[in-house]
Design a protein around this motif. Structure first.
Motif, short mmCIF file in Angstrom:
data_model
loop_
_atom_site.label_atom_id
_atom_site.label_comp_id
_atom_site.label_asym_id
_atom_site.label_seq_id
_atom_site.Cartn_x
_atom_site.Cartn_y
_atom_site.Cartn_z
N VAL A 151 -44.50 -49.58 -27.48
CA VAL A 151 -43.21 -49.27 -26.86
C VAL A 151 -42.32 -50.51 -26.99
O VAL A 151 -42.82 -51.63 -27.09
CB VAL A 151 -43.35 -48.85 -25.39
CG1 VAL A 151 -44.17 -47.57 -25.29
CG2 VAL A 151 -44.03 -49.96 -24.57
N PRO A 152 -40.98 -50.34 -27.01
CA PRO A 152 -40.09 -51.48 -27.24
C PRO A 152 -40.24 -52.56 -26.17
O PRO A 152 -40.50 -52.29 -25.00
CB PRO A 152 -38.70 -50.86 -27.20
CG PRO A 152 -38.91 -49.42 -27.53
CD PRO A 152 -40.24 -49.07 -26.95
N SER A 153 -40.04 -53.82 -26.60
CA SER A 153 -40.07 -54.95 -25.69
C SER A 153 -38.79 -55.75 -25.84
O SER A 153 -37.92 -55.43 -26.67
CB SER A 153 -41.26 -55.86 -26.00
OG SER A 153 -41.02 -56.64 -27.16
N LYS A 154 -38.68 -56.82 -25.08
CA LYS A 154 -37.53 -57.73 -25.18
C LYS A 154 -37.87 -58.98 -25.99
O LYS A 154 -37.10 -59.94 -25.99
CB LYS A 154 -37.05 -58.12 -23.79
CG LYS A 154 -36.36 -56.98 -23.03
CD LYS A 154 -35.03 -56.61 -23.68
CE LYS A 154 -34.29 -55.58 -22.84
NZ LYS A 154 -32.99 -55.21 -23.44
N ASP A 155 -39.02 -58.97 -26.69
CA ASP A 155 -39.36 -60.09 -27.56
C ASP A 155 -38.29 -60.27 -28.63
O ASP A 155 -37.58 -59.32 -28.98
CB ASP A 155 -40.71 -59.85 -28.24
CG ASP A 155 -41.87 -59.83 -27.26
OD1 ASP A 155 -41.66 -60.20 -26.09
OD2 ASP A 155 -42.97 -59.43 -27.67
N ARG A 156 -38.21 -61.49 -29.19
CA ARG A 156 -37.23 -61.75 -30.25
C ARG A 156 -37.95 -62.08 -31.55
O ARG A 156 -38.92 -62.84 -31.57
CB ARG A 156 -36.28 -62.87 -29.85
CG ARG A 156 -35.30 -62.42 -28.77
CD ARG A 156 -34.11 -63.36 -28.62
NE ARG A 156 -33.12 -62.76 -27.71
CZ ARG A 156 -32.15 -61.95 -28.09
NH1 ARG A 156 -32.01 -61.65 -29.38
NH2 ARG A 156 -31.30 -61.46 -27.22
N LEU A 157 -37.45 -61.50 -32.61
CA LEU A 157 -38.02 -61.66 -33.93
C LEU A 157 -37.91 -63.12 -34.38
O LEU A 157 -36.90 -63.79 -34.13
CB LEU A 157 -37.27 -60.76 -34.91
CG LEU A 157 -37.81 -60.61 -36.33
CD1 LEU A 157 -39.15 -59.90 -36.31
CD2 LEU A 157 -36.81 -59.84 -37.18
N LYS A 158 -38.94 -63.60 -35.10
CA LYS A 158 -38.91 -64.98 -35.61
C LYS A 158 -39.58 -65.04 -36.97
O LYS A 158 -40.37 -64.14 -37.35
CB LYS A 158 -39.60 -65.93 -34.63
CG LYS A 158 -41.08 -65.67 -34.41
CD LYS A 158 -41.66 -66.59 -33.37
CE LYS A 158 -43.16 -66.39 -33.21
NZ LYS A 158 -43.51 -65.02 -32.78
N THR A 159 -39.29 -66.08 -37.72
CA THR A 159 -39.90 -66.28 -39.03
C THR A 159 -41.42 -66.37 -38.89
O THR A 159 -41.94 -67.01 -37.97
CB THR A 159 -39.36 -67.57 -39.67
OG1 THR A 159 -37.94 -67.43 -39.87
CG2 THR A 159 -40.03 -67.84 -41.01
N GLY A 160 -42.11 -65.72 -39.81
CA GLY A 160 -43.57 -65.67 -39.77
C GLY A 160 -44.11 -64.37 -39.21
O GLY A 160 -45.30 -64.07 -39.35
N ASP A 161 -43.26 -63.59 -38.54
CA ASP A 161 -43.69 -62.32 -37.95
C ASP A 161 -43.89 -61.25 -39.01
O ASP A 161 -43.21 -61.21 -40.04
CB ASP A 161 -42.65 -61.81 -36.95
CG ASP A 161 -42.69 -62.52 -35.62
OD1 ASP A 161 -43.67 -63.24 -35.36
OD2 ASP A 161 -41.73 -62.36 -34.84
N ALA A 162 -44.79 -60.33 -38.72
CA ALA A 162 -44.81 -59.03 -39.39
C ALA A 162 -43.86 -58.12 -38.63
O ALA A 162 -43.72 -58.22 -37.40
CB ALA A 162 -46.21 -58.44 -39.38
N LEU A 163 -43.20 -57.22 -39.33
CA LEU A 163 -42.27 -56.26 -38.72
C LEU A 163 -42.57 -54.88 -39.30
O LEU A 163 -42.60 -54.72 -40.52
CB LEU A 163 -40.83 -56.65 -39.02
CG LEU A 163 -39.75 -55.59 -38.76
CD1 LEU A 163 -39.63 -55.28 -37.27
CD2 LEU A 163 -38.40 -56.02 -39.33
#
Length: 434
Positions: A274-286
């Motif tokens: 379910v959606p969160s308030k995390d923020r995307l960053k370099t190195g992440d899988a999306l």
């Protein structure tokens, strides 16, 4: 809420979706507008729904199946099966709505009174209406009283979902009829799609592929965004596109609040995050996971991305997922056994040493429902037939890092599965710099 949710390696990049984009600002909020630059891509000019003539032919096909079971009538109460056989789209609520298919001739409908104006717009002209629910008489009993009055009171009537409580009311309405559980007639007909249905599904895929690209473009332009920001931007983009391009909007679904699954980082290892308030960053899988529904038919497009250059571990996970995906899609062919396709697909992940990162089957049937039988899974021994449609979505999920999953909508063909999606799948096409 039921609705969730390129060909093989040789042609994966050849038909990639191309878009141009523009950004407009509203205070501190940026909204992405997407414009397709390939109007001739598959589905761009497809039909938005099936015509009445298709459903009239379908009724005759159902009647042929009824003869095999010596049924005088078939009474459908399942909303999806009513749509499949008659094309009558409606908002299914607690109010029973039924379609009566006689052994010959046109169907009749039994409807709540609030549907009376709507049904006049469709090809089924024979109907009876009750005022509202629950009413002085159980409405299933009310329906079967009218079925009996139409000359079927002493005949063999096929029904679906014959639960004890429903059977009680059916028997009260038609006490002299022989009631036969015939729920598999329509369900199994739905498994195999004809070319008319597939054209509508290609039309839906046009929008699903577009939505993934809309998400990618939004991430590229806005950097360390949150999941709900991605979801809102993509929902705005596809809703705007659908409203401009669809000529008939019946059966179109965009799930609330915004639709889709877009987990990243460690949460990409949650298959249904379910959606969160995390923020995307370099190195992440999306993972960008979207479905689309046009003319009642659902499709899926899910793609996994690497934010920045992937690590060696990420590459190994990705390639294991991709090998499973390609193997599954290729083996969705006529004569294959569903559970054997699943094993061949997931074995690619096991061989790569990631069996502990498996969390689910290879895929599921897809059509008028986002998830429907048969299942590309252990325990399903269905022999596949040409024209069946499935998701192909094996995934690999490392809880300490993240996960990857592509999902394509695949048509069973004689030699190998035909992937309806046109969005790329190779890792080199899945890297987003922010």
């Amino acid at each position: 809420m039921a609705n969730r949710r390129q060909f093989l390696q040789g042609v994966a990049g050849a038909a990639a979706l191309t878009v141009t984009s523009g950004i407009s600002s509203f205070g501190k909020t940026k909204a992405l507008k997407m414009f397709a630059s390939m109007p001739t891509m598959p589905g761009a000019d497809g039909p938005d729904r099936l015509p009445p003539e298709w459903y009239q032919r379908k009724i005759k096909q159902v009647q042929e199946e009824m003869k095999k079971q010596k049924l005088n009538a078939l009474l459908l109460l399942n909303a999806t099966n009513i749509i499949y056989t008659t094309g009558y789209f409606h908002l299914s609520t607690e109010r029973p709505l039924a379609a009566l298919i006689p052994e010959s001739g046109d169907p009749a409908m039994f409807i709540p009174g609030l549907e009376t104006d709507q049904i006049k717009l469709w090809w089924v002209k024979d109907y009876e209406a009750y005022f509202d629910f629950p009413g002085p008489v159980n409405r299933v009993q009310w329906i079967f009283e009218r079925v009996a009055k139409r000359g079927f009171g002493g005949g063999r009537i096929g029904v679906e979902e014959a639960t004890p409580s429903r059977m009680k009311h059916i028997k009260e309405g038609a006490p002299k009829a022989t009631i036969v559980d015939a729920g598999d007639i329509v369900e199994k007909m739905r498994w195999v799609k004809d070319e008319d249905e597939l054209r509508v599904m290609r039309r839906a895929m046009y929008f699903a592929d577009f939505t993934v690209q809309a998400g990618r473009e939004f991430v590229q332009r806005n950097g360390n965004v949150t999941e709900d920001q991605i979801l809102k931007a993509t929902a705005d983009a596809v809703a705007d596109k659908m409203s401009k391009e669809l000529t008939d909007v019946v059966g179109v679904g965009i799930e609330p609040p915004f639709g889709g699954l877009v987990p990243f980082g460690k949460r990409s290892a949650f298959p249904h995050a379910v959606p969160s308030k995390d923020r995307l960053k370099t190195g992440d899988a999306l993972v960008l996971s979207y479905g689309a529904q046009v003319g009642g038919y659902s499709v899926e497009c899910e793609r996994s991305f690497s934010i920045g250059k992937p690590s060696d571990h990420a590459k190994r996970l990705y390639e294991a997922m991709l090998a499973a995906h390609d193997t599954g899609a290729e083996n969705l062919k006529e004569g294959a056994v569903a559970e054997e396709v699943d094993k061949k697909s997931l074995d690619q992940i096991r061989k790569a040493g990631f069996e502990k990162f498996l969390k689910h089957r290879t895929g599921h049937g897809i059509g008028l429902e986002g998830h429907e039988a048969p299942w590309i899974s252990e325990g399903d021994k269905t022999i596949l037939k040409e024209g069946m449609t499935f998701s192909c979505e094996p995934g690999v999920y490392d809880p300490d890092w993240g996960g990857f999953r592509h999902s394509d909508t695949v048509i069973v063909r004689k030699e190998k599965g035909e992937i309806m999606n046109t969005y790329p799948t190779r890792l080199e096409d899945m890297i987003i710099e922010i």
